[in-house]
Design an enzyme around this catalytic site. Structure first.
Site, short mmCIF file in Angstrom:
data_model
loop_
_atom_site.label_atom_id
_atom_site.label_comp_id
_atom_site.label_asym_id
_atom_site.label_seq_id
_atom_site.Cartn_x
_atom_site.Cartn_y
_atom_site.Cartn_z
N GLU A 159 34.05 71.08 13.48
CA GLU A 159 35.37 71.72 13.35
C GLU A 159 35.39 73.16 13.85
O GLU A 159 36.11 73.99 13.30
CB GLU A 159 35.84 71.69 11.89
CG GLU A 159 36.18 70.32 11.39
CD GLU A 159 36.93 70.36 10.06
OE1 GLU A 159 36.79 71.36 9.33
OE2 GLU A 159 37.68 69.41 9.78
N GLU B 53 36.90 62.18 10.16
CA GLU B 53 37.07 62.42 8.72
C GLU B 53 38.48 62.05 8.28
O GLU B 53 39.43 62.80 8.53
CB GLU B 53 36.83 63.90 8.37
CG GLU B 53 35.40 64.34 8.48
CD GLU B 53 35.19 65.80 8.09
OE1 GLU B 53 36.00 66.34 7.30
OE2 GLU B 53 34.22 66.40 8.58
C1 GAL Z 1 36.36 69.41 6.70
C2 GAL Z 1 34.87 69.57 6.97
C3 GAL Z 1 34.06 68.73 5.99
C4 GAL Z 1 34.55 68.93 4.60
C5 GAL Z 1 36.03 68.62 4.53
C6 GAL Z 1 36.65 68.81 3.18
O1 GAL Z 1 37.06 70.47 7.23
O2 GAL Z 1 34.56 69.19 8.28
O3 GAL Z 1 32.71 69.06 6.12
O4 GAL Z 1 34.31 70.24 4.24
O5 GAL Z 1 36.72 69.48 5.38
O6 GAL Z 1 36.04 68.02 2.26
#
Ligand code: GAL
Length: 844
Positions: free
Chosen positions: A183, A252
């Protein structure tokens, strides 16, 4: 048949030509598919972070992921675990990455290895080891030579390890993808031109490692070719990769959200999660990963933040303890099957979007070879709508997607749950203290008092107030700031007597202040503002006074541009204020003495082996130790720390993490039944308001012996350890299901001959959660217009008199049963009304 195959092959060839790049022999991609060994795939993935569970739990977690319909397990690699000291590596036990990846392979699943090595992940310092911070001239995550050298060294180390074990798909192993960075695109503007060149460097560096499988960068719209830029978020249907040759990937999909100490517990309704996934595949997605599929536990001092809780449950389909969470797990399993029924069409062609009307969307994947799959979406949040598609009518509930693998019959709708609901149950028992334990207030606890102030030989003195992380290097949560100073008898401050105030400003995260050896107050920040400013009324005496300020961190910052520069600790000012006469003594630049960590940490009290434990006198309800027997059985175990304050706990020398049951969440903003319709956000659906953010703390079974276990607590505030109890968690013996007469058939009943499978109508299925159980009783059954939810069903205005007897007959005595949800089974208790069947059953 033969002609179909040829046509498909011709189509595939077309896409291979489109792709600009191919990696090793086995994994390539184009804009419609990830291509593994020549096979075009859409893939369902789920995150399991290996150190958030134990090697003993891994096989079961991976199997349950497979049973839930996953193709891929995604994990970060946690640099600070593997290289706690520069050039000293640890890949043992919970850190055994190779073993984890091999178990994934053994289960027949693929792996996505997100090396980072920056990972965020609510993990201490975002996954970077602390020593990295102390390399002269270093700047994290930018075009900085010392940083790049270390990042490259660690990334190469991991890639080499995987190669040596032949774990890349290009070598016949399970790893089909790797990620570099994490990110960075969300924060790169803060780094200017150096950020841009850093990303180019990171891409080139990763590619030079020659894994033979594609690399991805998430949230990086300028990811250089051939690196695939991927999406993270609650929804990614609107995302498009930065080149037409790249597949649309979602690294994600947040299945819930993380918990902070002081926060309420977030949850994400499965109807919305399924909607997001279906929308993604509807709009051309090829790879989707649940972050998290199993969240697990932040053992030890691994949680980031600050203020990330020890539980990392995340409302994931597998709960913190590894139990399936129903109906989430089951509904997603059905969704995955439905998507797989469309896979051949999805990977073979681009979609068309015949118009349906406002807030409605039809998407059709139709190939020249006669394959056709469609998705029908109602993205409106209020009204269910009946739509006409290909000459047939379909009822689309608000905020839902129907999946039609044959462009005609609905196999799945995201808002209609066929899966059972299981309400987990908890059994509580008090700590079974071993008989030979001594009897501090009859409890078997022993204790050692941690001295207030400086007690270790490595303490040092410096003028002024020091930043904490640079001082402790995170060797401990704790840093003592101690000062002994003379207050003259004629000091105007003393005129005020008891009205003097100690004013302390700290960057966080919490502090306890002792004056002349006595606690005068504590303060702590929150996940939204870590800073602590306190004003404690104190009484000073003429002559020598000692100020011992214990400052503590609760997980280091893991997110944001330049996050490694976020400081902590008492940076001041520290002042004595006379409230009446306006006098003010600033102690900030005095000679302070510093001690990193506690005496008990130095003496390794967490192991419980010291001879210094005192069990004779009355338990001071501080820093206790006891031995105990494990709860019988094999169910997951947690300790309920209600009654304790804040600290860290060790079972047989293994840290189960920080505990903080006295940090209670705010009172407002919670709802037990959150409306899933409409865009989700991390604070939309919260529960547990006004209660401790976390009172249960997971103790992995494999860390327990049947008897003679040692529990060590370091308690900062004071609590009553005799109130501590054990809880075992099991899938409840009660299971529920609620299926309407407009539900699709269970996805398992999808047949090749669509005419046959249309006949029976919706079906309600029950199955006991444990293999040796049978359905022993039916607590509730009503076909008609039943009301309520699992545990509180009630009959509505209309209910078939045969409901209970039909369901009993079909189910009692069996491990599983299926009942047609229709008037054919129950008769018609109210003509012309939409009906449903609700059942609650017990298994024994
Ligand atoms: C994203 C990040 C993850 C985790 C998630 C929130 O921005 O890539 O590692 O932190 O947010 O749980």
């Amino acid at each position: 048949m033969a002609s179909k195959e040829i046509l498909l092959l011709v189509l595939c060839w077309g896409f291979v030509v489109l792709a600009t790049t191919s990696f090793g022999a086995n994994v390539t991609y184009d804009h419609r598919a990830v291509v593994i060994g020549g096979k075009r795939r859409v893939l369902i993935s789920g995150s399991i972070h290996y150190p958030r569970s134990t090697p003993e739990m891994w096989p079961d977690l991976i199997q349950k992921s497979k049973d839930g319909g996953l193709d891929v397990i995604e994990t970060y690699v946690f640099w600070n675990l593997h290289e706690p000291v520069r050039n000293q590596y640890n890949f043992e036990g919970r850190y055994d990455l190779v073993k984890f990846v091999k178990l994934v392979a053994e289960a027949g699943l693929y792996a996505h290895l997100r090396i980072g090595p920056y990972v965020c992940a609510e993990w201490n310092f975002g996954g970077f080891p602390l020593w990295l911070h102390f390399i002269p001239g270093i700047q994290f995550r930018t075009d900085n030579e010392p940083f790049k050298a270390e990042m490259q060294r660690f990334t190469a180390k991991i890639v080499d390890m995987m190669k040596q074990e032949k774990l890349y798909a290009s070598q016949g192993g399970p790893i089909i993808l790797s990620q570099i960075e994490n990110e960075y695109g969300n924060i790169d503007s803060a780094y200017g031109a150096a950020g841009k060149s850093y990303i180019k460097w990171a891409a080139g560096m990763a590619l030079s490692l020659d894994t033979g499988v594609p690399w991805v960068m998430c949230q990086q719209s300028d990811a250089p070719d051939p690196i695939i830029n991927t999406c993270n978020g609650f929804y990614c249907d609107q995302f498009t990769p930065n080149s037409n040759n790249k597949p649309k990937m979602w690294t994600e999909n947040w299945s819930g959200w993380f918990l902070s100490f002081g926060g309420a517990v977030p949850y994400r309704p499965v109807e919305d999660l399924a909607f997001a996934v279906a929308r993604f595949f509807q709009r051309g997605g090829t790879f989707q990963n649940y972050y998290m599929y199993h969240g697990g536990t932040n053992f030890d001092r691994t949680s980031g933040g600050p203020f990330i809780s020890t539980s990392y449950d995340y409302d994931a389909p597998l709960d913190e303890y590894g139990l399936i969470r129903q109906p989430k797990w089951g509904h997603l399993k059905d969704l995955h099957k439905a998507i797989k029924l469309c896979e051949a069409a999805l990977v073979a062609t681009d979609p068309t979007y015949p118009s349906l009307g406002p807030n409605l969307e039809a998407t059709v994947y139709k190939t020249g070879s006669g394959l056709c799959s469609a998705f029908l979406a109602n993205i409106g949040t209020n009204s269910d709508v009946t739509v006409k598609f290909n000459g047939n009518s379909y009822l689309l509930p608000a905020w839902s997607v129907s999946i039609l693998p044959d462009c005609k019959n609905v196999v799945f709708n995201t808002a209609k749950i066929n899966s059972v609901t299981l309400v987990p149950s908890f059994s509580r028992q008090s700590l079974q203290v071993a008989a030979d334990s001594s009897d501090a207030i009859g409890s078997g606890w022993s204790y050692i008092n941690e001295p207030v102030g400086i007690s270790k030989d490595d303490a040092f003195t410096k003028p002024g107030l020091l930043e904490q992380i640079n001082t402790t290097a995170d060797q401990s949560d704790y840093l003592w700031y101690s000062l002994s100073t003379n207050i003259k008898a004629d000091e105007p401050l003393l005129e005020d007597g008891s009205k003097t105030v100690l004013h302390v400003q700290s960057l966080g995260h919490a502090l306890h202040a002792f004056i002349n050896g006595k606690l005068v107050g504590s303060g702590y920040g929150s996940s939204s503002n870590a800073k602590v400013t306190v004003d404690f009324p104190i009484a000073l005496a003429p002559g020598k006074n000692t100020f011992d300020l214990l400052s503590l961190t609760v997980g280091l910052q893991n997110y944001g541009a330049f996050y490694e520069k976020t400081g902590a600790g008492i940076t001041g000012p520290v002042q004595l204020k006379g409230s009446g006469n306006g006098t003010n003594i600033d102690l900030s630049s005095q000679q302070w003495t510093y001690q990193t960590g506690l005496k008990g940490e130095e003496l390794n009290f967490p192991s419980g082996s010291s001879t210094q434990w005192d069990s004779k006198s009355t338990l001071p309800k501080l820093q206790p130790l006891t031995t105990f027997d494990a709860p019988a059985g094999s169910e997951p175990v947690a300790i309920d720390f209600t009654g304790m304050g804040k600290g860290e706990a060790w079972v047989n020398g293994q840290s189960i993490g920080r505990y903080w049951p006295t940090y209670v969440s705010q009172n407002g903003g919670c709802t037990d039944s959150c409306n899933y319709r409409g865009a989700y956000s991390s604070n939309k659906c919260l529960k547990n308001c006004g209660k401790p953010s976390q009172s249960l703390y997971h103790v992995p079974r494999s860390w327990l012996k049947s008897s003679g276990n040692t529990l060590v607590l370091f308690e900062e505030i004071g609590g009553d350890p005799t109130k501590i109890s054990f809880v075992t968690k099991q899938l409840g013996s009660s299971l529920c299901s609620h299926v309407t007469d407009s539900h699709p058939l269970p996805v398992d009943m999808w047949g090749s001959d669509s005419k046959i499978q249309r006949k029976p109508g919706p079906v309600l299925s029950l199955e006991c959660p444990n293999p040796n159980q049978v359905i022993s009783s039916i607590k509730f059954a009503s076909f008609g217009t039943p009301l309520g939810t699992c545990g509180s069903f009630s009959r509505g205005r209309c209910s078939s008199a045969r409901s209970l007897s039909v369901v009993r007959q079909a189910c009692v005595g069996s491990k599983s049963c299926s009942i047609g949800v229709s008037v054919n089974t129950f008769g018609d208790p109210c003509k012309g009304v939409m009906k449903s069947l609700a059942v609650e059953a017990s298994c024994t």
